[in-house]
Design a protein around this motif. Structure first.
Motif, PDB file in Angstrom:
ATOM      1  N   ASN A  27     -19.967  -8.102 -11.920  1.00 29.95           N
ATOM      2  CA  ASN A  27     -19.136  -8.150 -10.715  1.00 29.95           C
ATOM      3  C   ASN A  27     -19.255  -9.484  -9.989  1.00 29.95           C
ATOM      4  OD1 ASN A  27     -17.853  -5.300  -9.868  1.00 29.95           O
ATOM      5  ND2 ASN A  27     -19.741  -4.949 -11.006  1.00 29.95           N
ATOM      6  N   THR A  28     -20.459 -10.042  -9.936  1.00 33.16           N
ATOM      7  CA  THR A  28     -20.618 -11.350  -9.292  1.00 33.16           C
ATOM      8  C   THR A  28     -19.879 -12.432 -10.069  1.00 33.16           C
ATOM      9  OG1 THR A  28     -22.796 -10.681  -8.470  1.00 33.16           O
ATOM     10  CG2 THR A  28     -22.282 -13.020  -8.435  1.00 33.16           C
ATOM     11  N   ALA A  29     -19.972 -12.406 -11.392  1.00 32.59           N
ATOM     12  CA  ALA A  29     -19.281 -13.399 -12.218  1.00 32.59           C
ATOM     13  C   ALA A  29     -17.765 -13.284 -12.068  1.00 32.59           C
ATOM     14  CB  ALA A  29     -19.684 -13.235 -13.678  1.00 32.59           C
ATOM     15  N   VAL A  30     -17.254 -12.069 -12.030  1.00 34.77           N
ATOM     16  CA  VAL A  30     -15.809 -11.879 -11.844  1.00 34.77           C
ATOM     17  C   VAL A  30     -15.369 -12.424 -10.495  1.00 34.77           C
ATOM     18  CG1 VAL A  30     -14.018 -10.135 -11.542  1.00 34.77           C
ATOM     19  CG2 VAL A  30     -15.641  -9.926 -13.421  1.00 34.77           C
ATOM     20  N   GLY A  31     -16.152 -12.167  -9.453  1.00 38.05           N
ATOM     21  CA  GLY A  31     -15.808 -12.673  -8.134  1.00 38.05           C
ATOM     22  C   GLY A  31     -15.781 -14.188  -8.085  1.00 38.05           C
ATOM     23  N   VAL A  32     -16.777 -14.842  -8.714  1.00 40.44           N
ATOM     24  CA  VAL A  32     -16.817 -16.305  -8.720  1.00 40.44           C
ATOM     25  C   VAL A  32     -15.633 -16.864  -9.503  1.00 40.44           C
ATOM     26  CG1 VAL A  32     -18.130 -18.316  -9.492  1.00 40.44           C
ATOM     27  CG2 VAL A  32     -19.311 -16.380  -8.425  1.00 40.44           C
ATOM     28  N   SER A  33     -15.278 -16.233 -10.597  1.00 40.66           N
ATOM     29  CA  SER A  33     -14.173 -16.734 -11.420  1.00 40.66           C
ATOM     30  C   SER A  33     -12.823 -16.604 -10.722  1.00 40.66           C
ATOM     31  CB  SER A  33     -14.132 -15.994 -12.756  1.00 40.66           C
ATOM     32  OG  SER A  33     -13.824 -14.612 -12.561  1.00 40.66           O
ATOM     33  N   LYS A  34     -12.713 -15.748  -9.723  1.00 39.10           N
ATOM     34  CA  LYS A  34     -11.450 -15.538  -9.019  1.00 39.10           C
ATOM     35  C   LYS A  34     -11.316 -16.379  -7.751  1.00 39.10           C
ATOM     36  CE  LYS A  34     -10.434 -10.894 -10.724  1.00 39.10           C
ATOM     37  NZ  LYS A  34      -9.204 -11.339 -11.420  1.00 39.10           N
ATOM     38  N   VAL A  35     -12.284 -17.235  -7.475  1.00 34.00           N
ATOM     39  CA  VAL A  35     -12.156 -18.130  -6.318  1.00 34.00           C
ATOM     40  C   VAL A  35     -10.970 -19.078  -6.546  1.00 34.00           C
ATOM     41  CG1 VAL A  35     -13.278 -19.953  -4.995  1.00 34.00           C
ATOM     42  CG2 VAL A  35     -14.602 -17.995  -5.780  1.00 34.00           C
ATOM     43  N   PRO A  36     -10.042 -19.196  -5.596  1.00 35.13           N
ATOM     44  CA  PRO A  36      -8.882 -20.075  -5.793  1.00 35.13           C
ATOM     45  C   PRO A  36      -9.294 -21.517  -6.078  1.00 35.13           C
ATOM     46  CG  PRO A  36      -8.548 -18.644  -3.892  1.00 35.13           C
ATOM     47  CD  PRO A  36      -9.973 -18.456  -4.316  1.00 35.13           C
ATOM     48  N   GLN A  37      -8.582 -22.127  -6.973  1.00 32.80           N
ATOM     49  CA  GLN A  37      -8.901 -23.514  -7.358  1.00 32.80           C
ATOM     50  C   GLN A  37      -8.695 -24.476  -6.198  1.00 32.80           C
ATOM     51  OE1 GLN A  37     -10.313 -24.339 -10.234  1.00 32.80           O
ATOM     52  NE2 GLN A  37     -10.493 -26.443  -9.484  1.00 32.80           N
ATOM     53  N   ASP A  38      -7.821 -24.138  -5.258  1.00 30.40           N
ATOM     54  CA  ASP A  38      -7.606 -25.015  -4.097  1.00 30.40           C
ATOM     55  C   ASP A  38      -8.893 -25.171  -3.295  1.00 30.40           C
ATOM     56  OD1 ASP A  38      -4.985 -25.231  -4.848  1.00 30.40           O
ATOM     57  OD2 ASP A  38      -4.248 -23.734  -3.416  1.00 30.40           O
ATOM     58  N   TYR A  39      -9.682 -24.097  -3.199  1.00 27.00           N
ATOM     59  CA  TYR A  39     -10.948 -24.182  -2.479  1.00 27.00           C
ATOM     60  C   TYR A  39     -11.880 -25.183  -3.154  1.00 27.00           C
ATOM     61  CZ  TYR A  39      -9.568 -19.837  -0.110  1.00 27.00           C
ATOM     62  OH  TYR A  39      -8.915 -18.897   0.625  1.00 27.00           O
ATOM     63  N   MET A  40     -11.926 -25.120  -4.473  1.00 29.62           N
ATOM     64  CA  MET A  40     -12.811 -26.016  -5.202  1.00 29.62           C
ATOM     65  C   MET A  40     -12.314 -27.462  -5.123  1.00 29.62           C
ATOM     66  SD  MET A  40     -14.795 -23.639  -5.920  1.00 29.62           S
ATOM     67  CE  MET A  40     -16.018 -24.695  -6.661  1.00 29.62           C
ATOM     68  N   ASN A  41     -11.003 -27.655  -5.084  1.00 28.88           N
ATOM     69  CA  ASN A  41     -10.462 -29.007  -4.942  1.00 28.88           C
ATOM     70  C   ASN A  41     -10.828 -29.603  -3.590  1.00 28.88           C
ATOM     71  OD1 ASN A  41      -9.300 -28.786  -7.482  1.00 28.88           O
ATOM     72  ND2 ASN A  41      -7.316 -28.090  -6.673  1.00 28.88           N
ATOM     73  N   VAL A  42     -10.774 -28.781  -2.559  1.00 28.23           N
ATOM     74  CA  VAL A  42     -11.176 -29.258  -1.237  1.00 28.23           C
ATOM     75  C   VAL A  42     -12.656 -29.632  -1.229  1.00 28.23           C
ATOM     76  CG1 VAL A  42     -11.497 -28.562   1.171  1.00 28.23           C
ATOM     77  CG2 VAL A  42      -9.397 -27.958  -0.031  1.00 28.23           C
ATOM     78  N   ALA A  43     -13.484 -28.850  -1.919  1.00 29.43           N
ATOM     79  CA  ALA A  43     -14.911 -29.163  -2.006  1.00 29.43           C
ATOM     80  C   ALA A  43     -15.129 -30.506  -2.697  1.00 29.43           C
ATOM     81  CB  ALA A  43     -15.644 -28.053  -2.751  1.00 29.43           C
ATOM     82  N   LYS A  44     -14.333 -30.790  -3.732  1.00 31.78           N
ATOM     83  CA  LYS A  44     -14.462 -32.075  -4.421  1.00 31.78           C
ATOM     84  C   LYS A  44     -14.029 -33.227  -3.517  1.00 31.78           C
ATOM     85  CE  LYS A  44     -13.805 -30.229  -9.100  1.00 31.78           C
ATOM     86  NZ  LYS A  44     -12.927 -30.233 -10.307  1.00 31.78           N
ATOM     87  N   VAL A  45     -12.945 -33.023  -2.782  1.00 33.64           N
ATOM     88  CA  VAL A  45     -12.456 -34.075  -1.888  1.00 33.64           C
ATOM     89  C   VAL A  45     -13.489 -34.380  -0.808  1.00 33.64           C
ATOM     90  CG1 VAL A  45     -10.709 -34.644  -0.150  1.00 33.64           C
ATOM     91  CG2 VAL A  45     -10.027 -33.590  -2.315  1.00 33.64           C
ATOM     92  N   LEU A  46     -14.119 -33.332  -0.281  1.00 36.42           N
ATOM     93  CA  LEU A  46     -15.124 -33.526   0.764  1.00 36.42           C
ATOM     94  C   LEU A  46     -16.484 -33.913   0.203  1.00 36.42           C
ATOM     95  CD1 LEU A  46     -14.264 -30.482   3.069  1.00 36.42           C
ATOM     96  CD2 LEU A  46     -13.603 -32.877   3.370  1.00 36.42           C
ATOM     97  N   ASN A  47     -16.579 -33.944  -1.122  1.00 39.95           N
ATOM     98  CA  ASN A  47     -17.831 -34.323  -1.794  1.00 39.95           C
ATOM     99  C   ASN A  47     -18.995 -33.434  -1.347  1.00 39.95           C
ATOM    100  OD1 ASN A  47     -19.348 -35.802  -3.619  1.00 39.95           O
ATOM    101  ND2 ASN A  47     -19.875 -37.405  -2.128  1.00 39.95           N
ATOM    102  N   LEU A  48     -18.740 -32.121  -1.341  1.00 40.24           N
ATOM    103  CA  LEU A  48     -19.778 -31.175  -0.940  1.00 40.24           C
ATOM    104  C   LEU A  48     -20.816 -31.011  -2.034  1.00 40.24           C
ATOM    105  CD1 LEU A  48     -17.633 -28.336   0.703  1.00 40.24           C
ATOM    106  CD2 LEU A  48     -18.792 -30.239   1.829  1.00 40.24           C
ATOM    107  N   SER A  49     -22.045 -30.793  -1.624  1.00 34.18           N
ATOM    108  CA  SER A  49     -23.105 -30.532  -2.585  1.00 34.18           C
ATOM    109  C   SER A  49     -22.925 -29.150  -3.195  1.00 34.18           C
ATOM    110  CB  SER A  49     -24.480 -30.630  -1.905  1.00 34.18           C
ATOM    111  OG  SER A  49     -24.609 -29.627  -0.911  1.00 34.18           O
ATOM    112  N   GLU A  50     -23.613 -28.922  -4.317  1.00 31.93           N
ATOM    113  CA  GLU A  50     -23.498 -27.626  -4.988  1.00 31.93           C
ATOM    114  C   GLU A  50     -23.997 -26.495  -4.091  1.00 31.93           C
ATOM    115  OE1 GLU A  50     -22.255 -25.188  -8.066  1.00 31.93           O
ATOM    116  OE2 GLU A  50     -21.938 -27.333  -7.730  1.00 31.93           O
ATOM    117  N   TRP A  51     -25.026 -26.756  -3.300  1.00 30.50           N
ATOM    118  CA  TRP A  51     -25.555 -25.748  -2.403  1.00 30.50           C
ATOM    119  C   TRP A  51     -24.526 -25.346  -1.351  1.00 30.50           C
ATOM    120  CZ3 TRP A  51     -28.955 -22.114  -1.905  1.00 30.50           C
ATOM    121  CH2 TRP A  51     -29.289 -21.622  -0.647  1.00 30.50           C
TER     122      TRP A  51
END
Length: 308
Positions: free
Chosen positions: A198-222
């Motif tokens: 269930n945790t893996a399914v939830g992580v896989s369904k996170v919208p890619q736009d959220y991850m793109n914003v994280a890359k733009v802001l250069n957020l750490s993995e934590w």
């Protein structure tokens, strides 16, 4: 000596003069507005309507479960009357009252109250469940976050997840050389799969736009995990936790029947050996009630920490 004489005409005249001489007294009229009376009547009507609606909701909420329990009790009593040796609801109730009158007595290590057996089972479930959460939730984040890890873990999960938890009990006895850690091992292996999946399914369904914003802001993995993934994955993760605790509580009864010692499962098996069927039925209700309480506790925790 003077004589005072009274005349009727003089008395009447004197009274009229006194009335004319007395100052006029104001007349106070008390008028009750019709609007005040109407407001009080409206408020009383609204109060009665509110009470009626509340009583109706309580009746609709309470009546179906009561009817269901009455039907269940009637079926149970009928089957008990037709089956030799099966106690009915009344006999079981009296046995339960006697059993719970002193649930924490200790006569000897092999004769202890039902309360100690429930606590022993809960302790094993809590330990195995905590270990499963420590391993399963982070593993679910890793598997859902990285495609390579997901493909690597997929065949292992697909192969081991359908295996009955009790099939792992002999492996636990062989490795740990004791019944108690073997039972905890069975709880762990039972609870870990729903958390991972269930945790893996939830992580896989996170919208890619959220991850793109994280890359733009250069957020750490934590920060990606705590600020983006965790809020989104929380409902999926809590669903896995609820499934895990339900499965773990079911499995502990069977595991304790096989391993012996303290616990609700061993207590059921011991009562069967003593042909005390009333206590077996009581144990069934105990398992159901404790499982329901555990699930409701997790629901409250999920609602408390929900990010929705």
């Amino acid at each position: 000596m003077s004589v005072v004489s009274f005349n009727k005409e003089n008395m009447i005249q004197t009274s009229e003069d006194a009335v004319q001489a007395a100052p006029a007294q104001p007349v106070v009229a008390v008028v009750i507005p019709l609007s005040t009376t109407a407001t009080a009547a409206t408020q009383s009507l609204q109060l009665r309507s509110t009470w009626a609606a509340t009583a109706k909701r309580m009746f609709e909420w309470l009546l179906p479960p009561v009817i269901g329990l009455l039907i269940f009790g009637a079926i149970w009593a009928t089957v008990a009357a037709l089956t030799q040796g099966l106690p009915g609801p009344v006999k079981t109730w009296h046995s339960a009252v006697e059993l719970f009158s002193d649930p924490f007595y200790i006569n000897n290590p092999n004769d202890m109250g039902i309360g100690w057996n429930i606590l022993s089972s809960l302790k094993r479930v809590a330990t195995g469940f905590a270990l499963a959460a420590i391993v399963g939730i982070p593993m679910g984040f890793v598997i859902g976050r990285y495609v390579f890890m997901s493909r690597m873990a997929a065949p292992i999960i697909s192969l081991l997840k359908p295996v009955s938890p009790l099939a792992w009990l002999p492996i636990g006895l062989l490795v740990f050389k004791a019944a108690d850690p073997a039972a905890i091992w069975v709880i762990f292996i039972t609870a870990v799969w729903p958390m991972i999946i269930n945790t893996a399914v939830g992580v896989s369904k996170v919208p890619q736009d959220y991850m793109n914003v994280a890359k733009v802001l250069n957020l750490s993995e934590w920060k990606v995990v705590t600020k983006i993934l965790l809020p989104y994955v929380m409902p999926y993760m809590m669903t896995g936790v609820r499934l895990s605790i339900g499965a773990a509580w079911l499995v502990i009864v069977a595991a304790e029947m096989l391993t012996g010692g303290m616990g609700i499962g061993f207590w059921v098996w011991d009562e069967w050996n003593n042909l005390n069927v009333e206590h077996i039925i009581i144990a069934i209700f105990i398992v159901g009630i404790v499982g329901l309480l555990l699930e409701q506790l997790l629901v409250l925790i999920a609602n408390r920490y929900s990010y929705e």
